[in-house]
Scaffold this motif. Structure first.
Motif, PDB file in Angstrom:
ATOM      1  N   TYR A 184      48.059  13.968   0.810  1.00  0.00           N
ATOM      2  CA  TYR A 184      49.271  14.783   1.000  1.00  0.00           C
ATOM      3  C   TYR A 184      49.472  15.725  -0.186  1.00  0.00           C
ATOM      4  N   ARG A 185      49.392  15.160  -1.393  1.00  0.00           N
ATOM      5  CA  ARG A 185      49.630  15.960  -2.600  1.00  0.00           C
ATOM      6  C   ARG A 185      48.619  17.113  -2.682  1.00  0.00           C
ATOM      7  N   GLY A 186      47.361  16.802  -2.400  1.00  0.00           N
ATOM      8  CA  GLY A 186      46.333  17.834  -2.454  1.00  0.00           C
ATOM      9  C   GLY A 186      46.545  18.921  -1.419  1.00  0.00           C
ATOM     10  N   ASP A 187      46.912  18.525  -0.193  1.00  0.00           N
ATOM     11  CA  ASP A 187      47.114  19.507   0.871  1.00  0.00           C
ATOM     12  C   ASP A 187      48.269  20.452   0.552  1.00  0.00           C
ATOM     13  N   VAL A 188      49.391  19.897   0.123  1.00  0.00           N
ATOM     14  CA  VAL A 188      50.565  20.730  -0.166  1.00  0.00           C
ATOM     15  C   VAL A 188      50.317  21.575  -1.415  1.00  0.00           C
ATOM     16  N   THR A 189      49.622  21.015  -2.398  1.00  0.00           N
ATOM     17  CA  THR A 189      49.295  21.785  -3.609  1.00  0.00           C
ATOM     18  C   THR A 189      48.458  23.013  -3.257  1.00  0.00           C
ATOM     19  N   LEU A 233      42.188  21.269   9.009  1.00  0.00           N
ATOM     20  CA  LEU A 233      43.292  22.218   8.845  1.00  0.00           C
ATOM     21  C   LEU A 233      44.549  21.702   9.535  1.00  0.00           C
ATOM     22  N   ALA A 234      44.384  21.082  10.688  1.00  0.00           N
ATOM     23  CA  ALA A 234      45.535  20.512  11.388  1.00  0.00           C
ATOM     24  C   ALA A 234      46.186  19.420  10.545  1.00  0.00           C
ATOM     25  N   ARG A 235      45.366  18.628   9.850  1.00  0.00           N
ATOM     26  CA  ARG A 235      45.913  17.583   8.978  1.00  0.00           C
ATOM     27  C   ARG A 235      46.690  18.202   7.820  1.00  0.00           C
ATOM     28  N   LYS A 236      46.131  19.268   7.229  1.00  0.00           N
ATOM     29  CA  LYS A 236      46.816  19.938   6.125  1.00  0.00           C
ATOM     30  C   LYS A 236      48.135  20.541   6.590  1.00  0.00           C
ATOM     31  N   LEU A 237      48.126  21.159   7.760  1.00  0.00           N
ATOM     32  CA  LEU A 237      49.345  21.761   8.284  1.00  0.00           C
ATOM     33  C   LEU A 237      50.409  20.698   8.532  1.00  0.00           C
ATOM     34  N   SER A 238      49.995  19.554   9.011  1.00  0.00           N
ATOM     35  CA  SER A 238      50.932  18.460   9.245  1.00  0.00           C
ATOM     36  C   SER A 238      51.594  18.017   7.943  1.00  0.00           C
ATOM     37  N   LYS A 293      54.078  20.756   6.800  1.00  0.00           N
ATOM     38  CA  LYS A 293      55.299  20.739   7.610  1.00  0.00           C
ATOM     39  C   LYS A 293      56.187  19.556   7.234  1.00  0.00           C
ATOM     40  N   ALA A 294      55.600  18.409   6.978  1.00  0.00           N
ATOM     41  CA  ALA A 294      56.386  17.233   6.589  1.00  0.00           C
ATOM     42  C   ALA A 294      57.108  17.501   5.275  1.00  0.00           C
ATOM     43  N   PHE A 295      56.419  18.135   4.334  1.00  0.00           N
ATOM     44  CA  PHE A 295      57.033  18.495   3.058  1.00  0.00           C
ATOM     45  C   PHE A 295      58.196  19.456   3.274  1.00  0.00           C
ATOM     46  N   TYR A 296      57.998  20.436   4.145  1.00  0.00           N
ATOM     47  CA  TYR A 296      59.041  21.433   4.365  1.00  0.00           C
ATOM     48  C   TYR A 296      60.251  20.853   5.083  1.00  0.00           C
ATOM     49  N   PRO A 356      64.248  25.549   8.470  1.00  0.00           N
ATOM     50  CA  PRO A 356      62.786  25.610   8.402  1.00  0.00           C
ATOM     51  C   PRO A 356      62.108  25.966   9.723  1.00  0.00           C
ATOM     52  N   THR A 357      62.888  26.321  10.760  1.00  0.00           N
ATOM     53  CA  THR A 357      62.314  26.469  12.103  1.00  0.00           C
ATOM     54  C   THR A 357      61.160  27.460  12.148  1.00  0.00           C
ATOM     55  N   ALA A 358      61.337  28.619  11.495  1.00  0.00           N
ATOM     56  CA  ALA A 358      60.285  29.641  11.554  1.00  0.00           C
ATOM     57  C   ALA A 358      58.971  29.119  10.988  1.00  0.00           C
ATOM     58  N   MET A 359      59.066  28.454   9.855  1.00  0.00           N
ATOM     59  CA  MET A 359      57.859  27.942   9.219  1.00  0.00           C
ATOM     60  C   MET A 359      57.242  26.821  10.049  1.00  0.00           C
ATOM     61  N   LEU A 360      58.094  25.975  10.626  1.00  0.00           N
ATOM     62  CA  LEU A 360      57.594  24.831  11.391  1.00  0.00           C
ATOM     63  C   LEU A 360      56.999  25.236  12.734  1.00  0.00           C
ATOM     64  N   SER A 361      57.235  26.482  13.146  1.00  0.00           N
ATOM     65  CA  SER A 361      56.708  26.926  14.445  1.00  0.00           C
ATOM     66  C   SER A 361      55.234  27.293  14.391  1.00  0.00           C
ATOM     67  N   ALA A 362      54.659  27.299  13.193  1.00  0.00           N
ATOM     68  CA  ALA A 362      53.215  27.579  13.076  1.00  0.00           C
ATOM     69  C   ALA A 362      52.432  26.503  13.810  1.00  0.00           C
ATOM     70  N   ARG A 363      51.502  26.937  14.618  1.00  0.00           N
ATOM     71  CA  ARG A 363      50.742  26.006  15.460  1.00  0.00           C
ATOM     72  C   ARG A 363      49.424  25.612  14.820  1.00  0.00           C
ATOM     73  N   ALA A 364      49.113  24.352  14.977  1.00  0.00           N
ATOM     74  CA  ALA A 364      47.838  23.848  14.462  1.00  0.00           C
ATOM     75  C   ALA A 364      46.694  24.350  15.338  1.00  0.00           C
ATOM     76  N   PRO A 365      45.519  24.581  14.749  1.00  0.00           N
ATOM     77  CA  PRO A 365      44.365  24.978  15.566  1.00  0.00           C
ATOM     78  C   PRO A 365      43.969  23.857  16.510  1.00  0.00           C
ATOM     79  N   LYS A 366      43.489  24.252  17.678  1.00  0.00           N
ATOM     80  CA  LYS A 366      43.081  23.246  18.651  1.00  0.00           C
ATOM     81  C   LYS A 366      41.734  22.659  18.255  1.00  0.00           C
TER      82      LYS A 366
END
Length: 306
Positions: A33-38, A82-87, A90-93, A104-114
């Protein structure tokens, strides 16, 4: 973290502490988590051209998120990663928005890659047995071979995660008929111990050259320290190459196989969920690689209206 503002750095560490204290997240998970958000915060700093304080972070847009994801994809990161990093971001935000009082709605609306989820591949019963036999032959020191067999047998015979098996202490020996295991999220479960698993651990302990100490690791490395997962992963890799098994035949695959073989023998899916320590039945279904017909068979047999 030099590219991150002190306020953002402090917020990140507070969030990680929150995940540890209230969510019960494992240390490996917290490190990820720390690495992804960093990585995300460092990108935003470079992308915006200036240090991003909390007020600036509250104004992150979907466009900013897309730029970050495009940068990550251009670096060769897989969609699943990338989906894991985005998750994590988003949890941090979500936490930051609640604490700082922004929307935070605008930021949280970013979609993870399929991406296509890779289902675990359990081994056939004979392949699992052959793998354990081959594991024993990978070391020239009998006690090491016995140790490796004991660990892998616990994965297959009790459905333990490798971290759970290696987390056993000297005080747990001799193994009782049931083990109380603390798994992910500090969730406890009771796992029956098969005689074969108990015998394998006993065989290892009889010839282990290091004294059994209640507070020390049950499984010891060559020099006497705690055995790490890498040693088991390597010995299983050598054994599967010797047998011509696919790369999916990993230590964790033995846990998958535990679940599948129980279900094939008529075990109840809900009971297997409890044995594995899964919070979700859908996770157990993926582990057991069952199809809809098999689930309906369990349903028809178990439901009172059937």
């Amino acid at each position: 973290m030099s590219l991150i503002s002190p306020a953002a750095r402090d917020a990140l560490e507070a969030w990680v502490g929150h995940q540890r204290a209230l969510k019960g997240a494992a240390e490996n998970t917290l490190t990820a988590y720390r690495g992804d958000v960093t990585e995300f915060l460092a990108f935003i700093t470079a992308y915006k051209g200036e240090c991003q304080g909390l007020a600036a972070l509250a104004r992150i847009t979907v466009t900013d998120m897309r730029a970050w994801m495009a940068e990550a994809r251009s670096g060769g990161i897989a969609p699943r990663s990338l989906a894991r990093k985005l998750s994590a971001v988003k949890a941090f935000y979500r936490w930051l928005a609640e604490r700082e009082g922004f929307e935070p709605t605008a930021m949280l609306s970013a979609r993870a890659p399929k991406f296509q989820k890779k289902l675990p591949r359990p081994l056939a019963v004979d392949a699992a047995r052959n793998l354990i036999d081959a594991v024993e032959m990978q070391s020239q020191q009998p006690w090491v071979g016995a140790r490796d067999v004991a660990v892998v047998t616990l994965l297959w015979g009790c459905g333990l995660r490798i971290s759970e098996a290696l987390g056993l202490r000297g005080a747990d020996a001799p193994l009782p008929e049931t083990l109380r295991i603390t798994g992910k999220g500090n969730k406890e479960r009771v796992v029956p111990v098969l005689p074969a698993a108990r015998d394998a651990v006993d065989a290892y302990l009889r010839i282990c050259p290091y004294p059994l100490q209640p507070g020390q690791s049950l499984f010891r490395a060559i020099r006497g320290g705690a055995l790490g997962p890498g040693a088991i992963q390597k010995v299983v890799a050598r054994a599967r190459m010797q047998l011509g098994l696919p790369a999916s035949a990993t230590p964790h695959a033995m846990r998958h196989s535990f679940a599948t073989h129980l279900l094939d023998a008529g075990g109840d899916l809900r009971a297997i969920q409890e044995l594995l320590g899964h919070a979700s039945l859908s996770t157990t279904q993926a582990y057991t690689a069952v199809d809809t017909a098999r689930l309906m068979e369990v349903y028809d047999r178990a439901h009172p209206k059937a």
